[in-house]
Scaffold this motif. Structure first.
Motif, short mmCIF file in Angstrom:
data_model
loop_
_atom_site.label_atom_id
_atom_site.label_comp_id
_atom_site.label_asym_id
_atom_site.label_seq_id
_atom_site.Cartn_x
_atom_site.Cartn_y
_atom_site.Cartn_z
N THR A 117 15.82 43.25 14.67
CA THR A 117 15.85 41.82 14.33
C THR A 117 14.54 41.41 13.67
N ILE A 120 18.56 31.87 4.28
CA ILE A 120 19.87 31.96 4.94
C ILE A 120 19.83 33.02 6.03
N VAL A 121 19.31 34.19 5.71
CA VAL A 121 19.19 35.25 6.72
C VAL A 121 18.20 34.83 7.81
N ARG A 146 17.61 31.90 8.95
CA ARG A 146 18.31 30.99 9.86
C ARG A 146 19.30 31.75 10.75
N THR A 147 19.96 32.74 10.18
CA THR A 147 20.98 33.50 10.92
C THR A 147 20.38 34.27 12.09
N ILE A 148 19.20 34.84 11.91
CA ILE A 148 18.62 35.66 12.98
C ILE A 148 17.72 34.86 13.92
N SER A 149 17.59 33.57 13.66
CA SER A 149 16.78 32.70 14.51
C SER A 149 17.68 31.82 15.36
N HIS A 150 17.25 31.57 16.58
CA HIS A 150 17.98 30.68 17.48
C HIS A 150 17.92 29.26 16.92
N LYS A 151 18.94 28.47 17.18
CA LYS A 151 19.01 27.11 16.63
C LYS A 151 17.88 26.22 17.14
N THR A 181 23.74 40.39 19.62
CA THR A 181 22.71 40.06 18.64
C THR A 181 21.51 39.45 19.33
N LYS A 185 18.42 36.97 18.96
CA LYS A 185 17.99 35.81 18.17
C LYS A 185 16.54 35.49 18.53
#
Length: 144
Positions: free
Chosen positions: A26, A40-41, A43-48, A132, A134
């Motif tokens: 990660t 975009i990536v 944001r995808t691999i990071s927690h909200k 996954t 994050k």
């Protein structure tokens, strides 16, 4: 026949285990996306609810923790001029995992146009969601 079935079972287990994303992977993906300015990536691999912080020194020499909004961080990455080359070289990885929690420690050197800008340590905290990892917290140090 039983040996053949057992072999296939063990092979499929090994394949499935190999498919799980590791905390180190990660972080590697984070830096590939960072260098490509692929928000975009990122944001995808990071927690909200990711928290992004830096430990800095004030002019008076006191320690200060600065917190940055992750959306603003992503906007700053997009705003990096095309002609500017930047690279964060990770020198090592220390990974610790306990169930759904992981910590990754990465000493680094940061270069701008092939010139050393600063160095320090990144500390990543990750949480596992399904298969996954994050990133939920990043804190770093920066030294000239």
């Amino acid at each position: 026949m039983k040996k053949g079935v057992l072999y296939l079972f063990l092979l499929s287990i090994n394949f499935l285990i190999g498919q799980e994303i590791s905390p180190k992977k990660t972080i590697e993906d984070f830096f590939v996306a960072f260098h490509k300015k692929d928000t975009i990536v990122l944001r995808t691999i990071s927690h909200k609810e990711i928290v992004l912080q830096t430990i800095a020194k004030t002019k008076e020499g006191n320690n200060k923790v600065l917190t940055e909004n992750y959306t603003n961080f992503l906007k700053s990455i997009i705003a990096i001029p095309v002609e500017m080359k930047f690279e964060e070289k990770l020198l090592d990885y220390t990974v610790q995992i306990d169930g759904l929690l992981a910590h990754v420690w990465t000493p680094y050197e940061f270069y701008i146009n092939d010139k050393l800008s600063h160095k320090g340590v990144n500390s990543f905290t990750l949480v596992k969601e399904a298969d996954t990892w994050k990133i939920v917290h990043i804190i770093d140090t920066r030294h000239k």
